[in-house]
Design a protein around this motif. Structure first.
Motif, PDB file in Angstrom:
ATOM      1  N   GLY A  28      36.179  34.440  29.519  1.00 41.51           N
ATOM      2  CA  GLY A  28      36.904  35.081  28.440  1.00 41.51           C
ATOM      3  C   GLY A  28      37.411  36.439  28.863  1.00 41.51           C
ATOM      4  O   GLY A  28      37.224  36.847  30.014  1.00 41.51           O
ATOM      5  N   PRO A  29      38.051  37.156  27.942  1.00 46.06           N
ATOM      6  CA  PRO A  29      38.651  38.451  28.296  1.00 46.06           C
ATOM      7  C   PRO A  29      37.636  39.483  28.817  1.00 46.06           C
ATOM      8  O   PRO A  29      38.020  40.405  29.518  1.00 46.06           O
ATOM      9  N   LYS A  30      36.346  39.308  28.462  1.00 47.29           N
ATOM     10  CA  LYS A  30      35.376  40.302  28.958  1.00 47.29           C
ATOM     11  C   LYS A  30      35.104  40.111  30.453  1.00 47.29           C
ATOM     12  O   LYS A  30      34.586  41.005  31.114  1.00 47.29           O
ATOM     13  N   ASP A  31      35.442  38.930  30.991  1.00 46.60           N
ATOM     14  CA  ASP A  31      35.268  38.698  32.433  1.00 46.60           C
ATOM     15  C   ASP A  31      36.480  39.236  33.172  1.00 46.60           C
ATOM     16  O   ASP A  31      37.610  39.062  32.734  1.00 46.60           O
ATOM     17  N   LYS A  32      36.207  39.853  34.297  1.00 47.93           N
ATOM     18  CA  LYS A  32      37.309  40.420  35.074  1.00 47.93           C
ATOM     19  C   LYS A  32      37.970  39.289  35.877  1.00 47.93           C
ATOM     20  O   LYS A  32      37.335  38.692  36.746  1.00 47.93           O
ATOM     21  N   VAL A  33      39.215  39.015  35.564  1.00 44.85           N
ATOM     22  CA  VAL A  33      39.938  37.965  36.278  1.00 44.85           C
ATOM     23  C   VAL A  33      41.242  38.559  36.811  1.00 44.85           C
ATOM     24  O   VAL A  33      42.079  39.020  36.045  1.00 44.85           O
ATOM     25  N   HIS A  34      41.387  38.532  38.116  1.00 43.89           N
ATOM     26  CA  HIS A  34      42.594  39.065  38.745  1.00 43.89           C
ATOM     27  C   HIS A  34      43.658  37.967  38.771  1.00 43.89           C
ATOM     28  O   HIS A  34      43.337  36.789  38.867  1.00 43.89           O
ATOM     29  N   ALA A  35      44.914  38.366  38.707  1.00 44.96           N
ATOM     30  CA  ALA A  35      45.994  37.375  38.784  1.00 44.96           C
ATOM     31  C   ALA A  35      46.098  36.831  40.209  1.00 44.96           C
ATOM     32  O   ALA A  35      45.725  37.503  41.166  1.00 44.96           O
ATOM     33  N   CYS A  36      46.591  35.619  40.337  1.00 35.99           N
ATOM     34  CA  CYS A  36      46.805  35.029  41.659  1.00 35.99           C
ATOM     35  C   CYS A  36      47.865  35.845  42.416  1.00 35.99           C
ATOM     36  O   CYS A  36      48.868  36.241  41.830  1.00 35.99           O
ATOM     37  N   VAL A  37      47.598  36.103  43.703  1.00 35.90           N
ATOM     38  CA  VAL A  37      48.551  36.918  44.478  1.00 35.90           C
ATOM     39  C   VAL A  37      49.426  36.059  45.392  1.00 35.90           C
ATOM     40  O   VAL A  37      50.216  36.585  46.147  1.00 35.90           O
ATOM     41  N   GLY A  38      49.247  34.738  45.331  1.00 38.84           N
ATOM     42  CA  GLY A  38      50.122  33.853  46.100  1.00 38.84           C
ATOM     43  C   GLY A  38      49.916  33.923  47.591  1.00 38.84           C
ATOM     44  O   GLY A  38      50.849  33.695  48.352  1.00 38.84           O
ATOM     45  N   CYS A  39      48.712  34.242  48.037  1.00 29.33           N
ATOM     46  CA  CYS A  39      48.457  34.358  49.475  1.00 29.33           C
ATOM     47  C   CYS A  39      48.305  32.984  50.137  1.00 29.33           C
ATOM     48  O   CYS A  39      48.382  32.883  51.356  1.00 29.33           O
ATOM     49  N   ARG A  40      48.044  31.946  49.359  1.00 38.82           N
ATOM     50  CA  ARG A  40      47.865  30.574  49.848  1.00 38.82           C
ATOM     51  C   ARG A  40      46.686  30.434  50.801  1.00 38.82           C
ATOM     52  O   ARG A  40      46.612  29.479  51.581  1.00 38.82           O
ATOM     53  N   SER A  41      45.742  31.375  50.761  1.00 38.64           N
ATOM     54  CA  SER A  41      44.529  31.239  51.583  1.00 38.64           C
ATOM     55  C   SER A  41      43.720  30.031  51.137  1.00 38.64           C
ATOM     56  O   SER A  41      43.079  29.368  51.950  1.00 38.64           O
ATOM     57  N   CYS A  42      43.759  29.743  49.805  1.00 33.31           N
ATOM     58  CA  CYS A  42      42.962  28.629  49.279  1.00 33.31           C
ATOM     59  C   CYS A  42      43.508  27.286  49.751  1.00 33.31           C
ATOM     60  O   CYS A  42      42.867  26.248  49.573  1.00 33.31           O
ATOM     61  N   TRP A  43      44.682  27.291  50.325  1.00 31.21           N
ATOM     62  CA  TRP A  43      45.277  26.074  50.850  1.00 31.21           C
ATOM     63  C   TRP A  43      45.234  26.022  52.363  1.00 31.21           C
ATOM     64  O   TRP A  43      44.935  24.979  52.944  1.00 31.21           O
ATOM     65  N   LEU A  44      45.550  27.139  53.012  1.00 36.48           N
ATOM     66  CA  LEU A  44      45.851  27.089  54.442  1.00 36.48           C
ATOM     67  C   LEU A  44      44.917  27.905  55.324  1.00 36.48           C
ATOM     68  O   LEU A  44      45.036  27.843  56.537  1.00 36.48           O
ATOM     69  N   LYS A  45      44.016  28.692  54.703  1.00 41.87           N
ATOM     70  CA  LYS A  45      43.085  29.461  55.547  1.00 41.87           C
ATOM     71  C   LYS A  45      41.637  29.110  55.226  1.00 41.87           C
ATOM     72  O   LYS A  45      40.826  28.853  56.115  1.00 41.87           O
ATOM     73  N   MET A  46      41.300  29.115  53.938  1.00 40.14           N
ATOM     74  CA  MET A  46      39.932  28.769  53.516  1.00 40.14           C
ATOM     75  C   MET A  46      40.058  27.710  52.429  1.00 40.14           C
ATOM     76  O   MET A  46      39.949  28.028  51.241  1.00 40.14           O
ATOM     77  N   PRO A  47      40.340  26.469  52.797  1.00 40.52           N
ATOM     78  CA  PRO A  47      40.650  25.442  51.784  1.00 40.52           C
ATOM     79  C   PRO A  47      39.603  25.328  50.691  1.00 40.52           C
ATOM     80  O   PRO A  47      38.415  25.224  50.959  1.00 40.52           O
ATOM     81  N   GLY A  48      40.064  25.376  49.450  1.00 43.13           N
ATOM     82  CA  GLY A  48      39.179  25.220  48.301  1.00 43.13           C
ATOM     83  C   GLY A  48      38.524  26.505  47.848  1.00 43.13           C
ATOM     84  O   GLY A  48      37.829  26.508  46.832  1.00 43.13           O
ATOM     85  N   GLU A  49      38.711  27.595  48.574  1.00 46.03           N
ATOM     86  CA  GLU A  49      38.065  28.859  48.190  1.00 46.03           C
ATOM     87  C   GLU A  49      39.107  29.927  47.969  1.00 46.03           C
ATOM     88  O   GLU A  49      40.013  30.088  48.773  1.00 46.03           O
ATOM     89  N   CYS A  50      38.912  30.699  46.893  1.00 41.94           N
ATOM     90  CA  CYS A  50      39.829  31.801  46.647  1.00 41.94           C
ATOM     91  C   CYS A  50      39.251  33.070  47.265  1.00 41.94           C
ATOM     92  O   CYS A  50      38.072  33.352  47.078  1.00 41.94           O
ATOM     93  N   PRO A  51      40.059  33.848  47.993  1.00 42.34           N
ATOM     94  CA  PRO A  51      39.511  35.055  48.618  1.00 42.34           C
ATOM     95  C   PRO A  51      39.224  36.183  47.622  1.00 42.34           C
ATOM     96  O   PRO A  51      38.557  37.153  47.977  1.00 42.34           O
ATOM     97  N   ILE A  52      39.704  36.057  46.383  1.00 41.39           N
ATOM     98  CA  ILE A  52      39.430  37.098  45.384  1.00 41.39           C
ATOM     99  C   ILE A  52      38.089  36.770  44.737  1.00 41.39           C
ATOM    100  O   ILE A  52      37.914  35.735  44.095  1.00 41.39           O
ATOM    101  N   HIS A  53      37.145  37.677  44.909  1.00 40.47           N
ATOM    102  CA  HIS A  53      35.790  37.415  44.409  1.00 40.47           C
ATOM    103  C   HIS A  53      35.638  38.010  43.024  1.00 40.47           C
ATOM    104  O   HIS A  53      35.265  39.158  42.849  1.00 40.47           O
TER     105      HIS A  53
END
Lengths: 169, 218
Positions: A28-53
């Protein structure tokens, strides 16, 4: 497992779910969620993982283990609200970068084969045209995520408190 | 009339050569506007959902806003929706005058209709802000018009793309409304899919991944 995405204030949330929700993962809004930056790491560098923690960092993996995804969102410009859209954008790790053709349309292949049920409750929109676009958006989103079924509800702000609990649980 | 080209891509631009798809498409559009004798063009890059005073000053002086955006999960990017909501809240307090809005959406899928939902969202936003919606164009295979193509796969001819963009650009230069348009790459969908997948595998290999890694389940 069930996941609930919502853009409600804490007061509204406690009115709709007075006893709280213990077995459901919520974002929900109380959780800090950053917008996607379009780096495509989740596809081409670390498949299945988002680098934004942040809270949505492992959303792709969580979706693979979920049976139902619920979304409660204000209907904004015929789509979900900005906060929910930020979270939805972070579902990209759920897909692979590879395309396939299904039903004469190109689509991204999903990383996981098991689909989940998608239930979306839109509130705050009385315009039938806007509701139609929101419904189309949700169906398209469901197709791209390979869900088993999509159920969309619409209600006004006043009806939200009464309907929210009944419709989703 | 001053024209603002608004780039909603959140990608970082590393060097002058490595520009993303949306920036490349807006560069092409800028050339088309200049060809149509429109030289008074401002560029704004919206990377987050915050509406800054500098952006307000630049956009307030422009009568035409051309919004270029990548299509994320079938709609506008989340930060773009936040920014649009901030503009709507601002226009509720002070009307900026008559502004014409054009939209250019680019998506990775072959069909230009993948940007349809996002373009409808822009149109509904225009209604909410009391702006004039003048039309949008959805570009399929958008990333491949970029100099920094993800799959490094050339699309070859760009005939359809340039024709549609020229028509759209002419209407924008004159401030005229135009019906929504779409364009797909100048090759069949199957060939596009094959080239895209091949290119993705090539980029993944350059990062030390195999085909199995790219498809792995966590």
């Amino acid at each position: 497992m069930k996941i609930l995405l919502h853009d409600l204030s804490p007061d509204e949330f406690s009115q709709i779910f007075p006893g709280g929700i213990s077995e459901i993962r919520t974002i929900g809004p109380k959780d800090k969620v950053h917008a996607c930056v379009g780096c495509r790491s989740c596809w081409l560098k670390m498949p299945g993982e988002c680098p934004i923690h942040d809270r949505a960092g492992r959303l792709g993996t969580e979706l693979s283990a979920t049976d139902e995804l619920w979304i409660i969102s204000a209907c904004t410009y015929g789509c979900v609200s900005p906060f929910i859209k930020k979270v939805v954008d972070r579902m990209m790790p759920y897909q692979t970068p590879f395309l396939e053709i299904q039903d004469n349309e190109t689509r991204f292949k999903n990383r996981y084969s098991d689909g989940f049920l998608l239930k979306v409750l839109f509130y705050g929109c009385d315009d039938t045209g806007e509701r139609k676009y929101a419904d189309e958006y949700v169906k398209r989103l469901g197709k791209s995520l390979g869900v088993s079924d999509v159920i969309t509800y619409f209600c006004s702000d006043d009806e939200l408190m009464a309907l929210g609990n009944e419709v989703l649980l | 009339m001053k024209i603002a080209l608004i780039n909603f891509s959140p990608s970082l631009q590393m060097t002058k050569k490595e520009i993303g798809a949306t920036a490349s498409i807006l560069q092409d559009f800028r050339r088309i506007l200049r060809h149509n004798h429109q030289h008074d063009i401002e560029e704004v890059h919206v990377k987050t959902g915050c509406l800054t005073e500098q952006q307000m000053d630049v956009l307030g002086a422009c009568g035409i806003w051309v919004m270029g955006f990548p299509v994320y999960m079938g709609g506008l990017p989340g930060h773009a929706m936040e920014w649009l909501k901030a503009v709507e809240d601002m226009t509720a307090m002070a009307s900026p005058g008559e502004i014409k809005i054009y939209g250019i959406g680019n998506g990775c899928l072959y069909e230009g209709t993948s940007a349809g939902s996002a373009i409808q969202s822009l149109r509904l936003w225009c209604n909410a802000c009391d702006f004039n919606w003048c039309g949008g164009i959805g570009i399929g295979g958008g990333p491949y018009y970029s100099e920094r193509a993800v799959s490094q796969t050339a699309l070859g001819r760009r005939r359809t793309y340039m024709r549609r963009m020229n028509t759209f650009g002419e209407a924008c230069a004159k401030g005229l409304p135009i019906l929504n348009m779409t364009c797909a790459p100048d090759l069949t969908a199957a060939r596009y899919v094959i080239r895209h997948n091949r290119g993705c595998r090539k980029v993944a290999r350059s990062h030390g991944l195999t085909g199995l890694d790219t498809n792995r389940q966590n």
